[in-house]
Scaffold this active site. Structure first.
Site, PDB file in Angstrom:
ATOM      1  N   SER A   1       0.838  -1.196   0.000  1.00  0.00           N
ATOM      2  CA  SER A   1       0.000   0.000   0.000  1.00  0.00           C
ATOM      3  C   SER A   1       0.872   1.245   0.000  1.00  0.00           C
ATOM      4  CB  SER A   1      -0.855  -0.034   1.269  1.00  0.00           C
ATOM      5  OG  SER A   1      -1.417   1.224   1.507  1.00  0.00           O
TER       6      SER A   1
ATOM      7  N   TYR B   1      -1.446  -0.170  10.573  1.00  0.00           N
ATOM      8  CA  TYR B   1      -1.748  -0.808   9.285  1.00  0.00           C
ATOM      9  C   TYR B   1      -0.557  -0.658   8.333  1.00  0.00           C
ATOM     10  CZ  TYR B   1      -3.582  -1.311   4.543  1.00  0.00           C
ATOM     11  OH  TYR B   1      -3.753  -1.668   3.220  1.00  0.00           O
TER      12      TYR B   1
ATOM     13  N   LYS C   1       2.441  -3.426   6.592  1.00  0.00           N
ATOM     14  CA  LYS C   1       2.853  -3.565   5.180  1.00  0.00           C
ATOM     15  C   LYS C   1       4.375  -3.417   5.068  1.00  0.00           C
ATOM     16  CE  LYS C   1      -1.305  -4.052   3.394  1.00  0.00           C
ATOM     17  NZ  LYS C   1      -1.739  -5.382   2.917  1.00  0.00           N
TER      18      LYS C   1
HETATM   19  N1  LIG Z   1      -8.780  -1.166  -0.992  1.00  0.00           N
HETATM   20  C1  LIG Z   1      -7.769  -0.330  -0.770  1.00  0.00           C
HETATM   21  O1  LIG Z   1      -7.953   0.887  -0.753  1.00  0.00           O
HETATM   22  C2  LIG Z   1      -6.363  -0.872  -0.562  1.00  0.00           C
HETATM   23  C3  LIG Z   1      -5.286   0.019  -0.674  1.00  0.00           C
HETATM   24  C4  LIG Z   1      -3.994  -0.469  -0.472  1.00  0.00           C
HETATM   25  C5  LIG Z   1      -3.785  -1.811  -0.166  1.00  0.00           C
HETATM   26  N2  LIG Z   1      -4.850  -2.644  -0.055  1.00  0.00           N
HETATM   27  C6  LIG Z   1      -4.602  -4.058   0.309  1.00  0.00           C
HETATM   28  O2  LIG Z   1      -5.168  -4.915  -0.672  1.00  0.00           O
HETATM   29  C7  LIG Z   1      -5.633  -6.111  -0.058  1.00  0.00           C
HETATM   30  C8  LIG Z   1      -7.065  -6.359  -0.475  1.00  0.00           C
HETATM   31  O3  LIG Z   1      -7.851  -5.232  -0.116  1.00  0.00           O
HETATM   32  P1  LIG Z   1      -9.401  -5.124  -0.444  1.00  0.00           P
HETATM   33  O4  LIG Z   1      -9.715  -3.687  -0.585  1.00  0.00           O
HETATM   34  O5  LIG Z   1      -9.762  -6.064  -1.513  1.00  0.00           O
HETATM   35  O6  LIG Z   1      -9.995  -5.600   0.947  1.00  0.00           O
HETATM   36  P2  LIG Z   1     -11.119  -6.687   1.282  1.00  0.00           P
HETATM   37  O7  LIG Z   1     -11.370  -6.616   2.741  1.00  0.00           O
HETATM   38  O8  LIG Z   1     -12.272  -6.532   0.353  1.00  0.00           O
HETATM   39  O9  LIG Z   1     -10.355  -8.044   0.919  1.00  0.00           O
HETATM   40  C9  LIG Z   1      -9.519  -8.708   1.849  1.00  0.00           C
HETATM   41  C10 LIG Z   1      -9.972 -10.149   1.889  1.00  0.00           C
HETATM   42  O10 LIG Z   1      -9.167 -10.866   2.832  1.00  0.00           O
HETATM   43  C11 LIG Z   1     -10.016 -11.730   3.580  1.00  0.00           C
HETATM   44  N3  LIG Z   1      -9.342 -12.015   4.844  1.00  0.00           N
HETATM   45  C12 LIG Z   1      -9.134 -11.164   5.887  1.00  0.00           C
HETATM   46  N4  LIG Z   1      -8.449 -11.783   6.853  1.00  0.00           N
HETATM   47  C13 LIG Z   1      -8.198 -13.046   6.413  1.00  0.00           C
HETATM   48  C14 LIG Z   1      -7.513 -14.171   6.962  1.00  0.00           C
HETATM   49  N5  LIG Z   1      -6.953 -14.110   8.168  1.00  0.00           N
HETATM   50  N6  LIG Z   1      -7.422 -15.286   6.202  1.00  0.00           N
HETATM   51  C15 LIG Z   1      -7.987 -15.369   4.972  1.00  0.00           C
HETATM   52  N7  LIG Z   1      -8.680 -14.347   4.426  1.00  0.00           N
HETATM   53  C16 LIG Z   1      -8.768 -13.194   5.131  1.00  0.00           C
HETATM   54  C17 LIG Z   1     -11.321 -10.969   3.709  1.00  0.00           C
HETATM   55  O11 LIG Z   1     -12.428 -11.813   3.972  1.00  0.00           O
HETATM   56  C18 LIG Z   1     -11.435 -10.302   2.343  1.00  0.00           C
HETATM   57  O12 LIG Z   1     -12.113 -11.124   1.424  1.00  0.00           O
HETATM   58  C19 LIG Z   1      -5.436  -5.936   1.445  1.00  0.00           C
HETATM   59  O13 LIG Z   1      -4.257  -6.601   1.827  1.00  0.00           O
HETATM   60  C20 LIG Z   1      -5.268  -4.445   1.614  1.00  0.00           C
HETATM   61  O14 LIG Z   1      -4.469  -4.124   2.721  1.00  0.00           O
HETATM   62  C21 LIG Z   1      -6.140  -2.216  -0.256  1.00  0.00           C
END
Ligand SMILES: NC(=O)c1ccc[n+]([C@@H]2O[C@H](COP(=O)([O-])OP(=O)(O)OC[C@H]3O[C@@H](n4cnc5c(N)ncnc54)[C@H](O)[C@@H]3O)[C@@H](O)[C@H]2O)c1
Length: 351
Positions: free
Chosen positions: A127, A151, A155
């Site tokens: 991120s 958070y 990362k």
């Molecule tokens: N959406 C954003 O703005 C953004 C920005 C930067 C980085 N990210 C990173 O991208 C990744 C995905 O983000 P997203 O927006 O799709 O979020 P999201 O919450 O929609 O997806 C994350 C998924 O991980 C699953 N999960 C959580 N804990 C778990 C565990 N212990 N074991 C197995 N599954 C688990 C959740 O059920 C979910 O389906 C994350 O790592 C997040 O930190 C997201």
């Protein structure tokens, strides 16, 4: 290997489900591993409505070593996209240990299981929060780590761990993708972001105001040193981010070492610009109120995208107007997320 299988942790979630669509379009076979703690298995049915292929779901925790071993034994996995994790900055401040456990211990458990299975190609969802309050934009990947919340520090820790691993063992090919602000939805209107509880992010919030579920958007500060006084971020379409995973996968599968790369558009948009774009897309007025600045919010940042172009041959193709139009199509067709009766496929839908 024809149609290699790719394990997608967190593959039922917002970015993961779109990554499944992009993987299938590129000839891969995603296998999803997810607890569904922040997602819905019906997202995978929607992936199949778009692509004709429903990724199998392994419902387990990424920290569960035995379950990971079973998943690798059952499926002939060639590489892993690791998106499972917790992502709410505010929540990470109140529950830091929960965040270190899922995000850091989860990544460690995954890497150990990959090592046992002999799978050494990994794409990690990092991120832009790793840069913290870096004052100068566009932000290059060489900017120092300066995360300002738990958070972001999870990362940073995972990136450091993966860099050490890649240095120690040349058989590993790793890419850390530093997402800026992924928004939008698949253009079919079948797949999008459905936050559990009040949205943390701007666009899902605006969408809920547009459909009358919330009264107004709160703009956190309009006295920043930006052209219109509101915060500026690098919003990037979730399908561009999904396609960035495919580009990174091809790169990491071919070469050893670790690459860290920004996924953004290289342009910033202010909160007021996003609200205007959403009004254009939806034809609806978005009421707003100006509130105080939020502690820890940087005034403005956007990505330097040269490295992504040079190393991955990837750049974001979709505009802010398209991001808003696709979010609006998703919101209109699915006001209660995946609870809806299956909506019709939008006429323009292609993968
Ligand atoms: N959406 C954003 O703005 C953004 C920005 C930067 C980085 N990210 C990173 O991208 C990744 C995905 O983000 P997203 O927006 O799709 O979020 P999201 O919450 O929609 O997806 C994350 C998924 O991980 C699953 N999960 C959580 N804990 C778990 C565990 N212990 N074991 C197995 N599954 C688990 C959740 O059920 C979910 O389906 C994350 O790592 C997040 O930190 C997201």
């Amino acid at each position: 290997m024809t149609n290699p299988k790719i394990l997608v942790t967190g593959g039922a979630g917002f970015i993961g489900s779109h990554a499944c669509v992009a993987l299938i379009a590129a000839g891969y076979r995603p296998v999803v591993l997810d607890t569904l703690v922040n997602s819905d298995a019906r997202s995978l049915r929607r992936v199949s409505r778009i692509t004709g292929v429903e990724p199998p779901l392994v419902r387990c925790d990424v920290r569960d070593a035995a379950a990971l071993d079973c998943a690798f034994a059952e499926h002939d996995i060639a590489a892993v996209l690791h998106l499972a994790g917790l992502k709410a900055v505010g929540h990470s401040v109140s529950d830091p240990i929960g965040y270190y456990d899922v995000n850091v211990a989860g990544s460690l458990a995954l890497v150990r299981a990959m090592e046992r299975a002999g799978v050494r190609t990994l794409i990690f969802s990092s991120s832009a929060t790793v840069y913290g309050d870096t004052p100068r934009s566009p932000i290059r990947e060489s900017a120092p780590y300066a995360a300002v919340n738990p958070y972001g520090r999870t990362k940073v820790m995972v990136e450091r761990m993966l860099a050490d691993l890649a240095r120690a063992d040349a058989r590993w090919g790793i890419a850390c993708l530093r997402f800026f602000n992924p928004i939008g939805a698949h253009e079919s209107g079948l797949l999008g972001e459905h936050p559990h509880g009040p949205p943390d992010n701007l666009v899902p919030y605006i969408s809920q105001v547009a459909v009358g579920e919330r009264a107004h958007v709160v703009v956190h500060g309009n006295d920043y040193e930006t052209p219109d006084g509101t915060g500026v971020r690098d919003y990037v379409h979730v399908m561009d981010v999904a396609e960035g995973h495919v580009a990174a996968l091809r790169h990491a599968a071919d070469r050893g070492g670790m690459l860290a790369v920004n996924l953004g558009t290289g342009c910033g948009a202010s909160v007021l610009e996003v609200i205007s774009a959403f009004e254009r897309a939806s034809g609806r007025h978005i009421a707003l109120r100006v509130g105080p600045r939020r502690p820890g919010d940087a005034p403005a940042y956007w990505a330097d995208v040269q490295h992504a172009r040079d190393r991955l041959g990837w750049c974001a193709r979709r505009s802010l107007d398209q991001m808003c139009a696709d979010s609006w199509r998703w919101q209109l067709a699915n006001p209660h997320g995946f609870d809806e009766r299956e909506p019709a496929l939008a006429a323009r839908a292609v993968i």
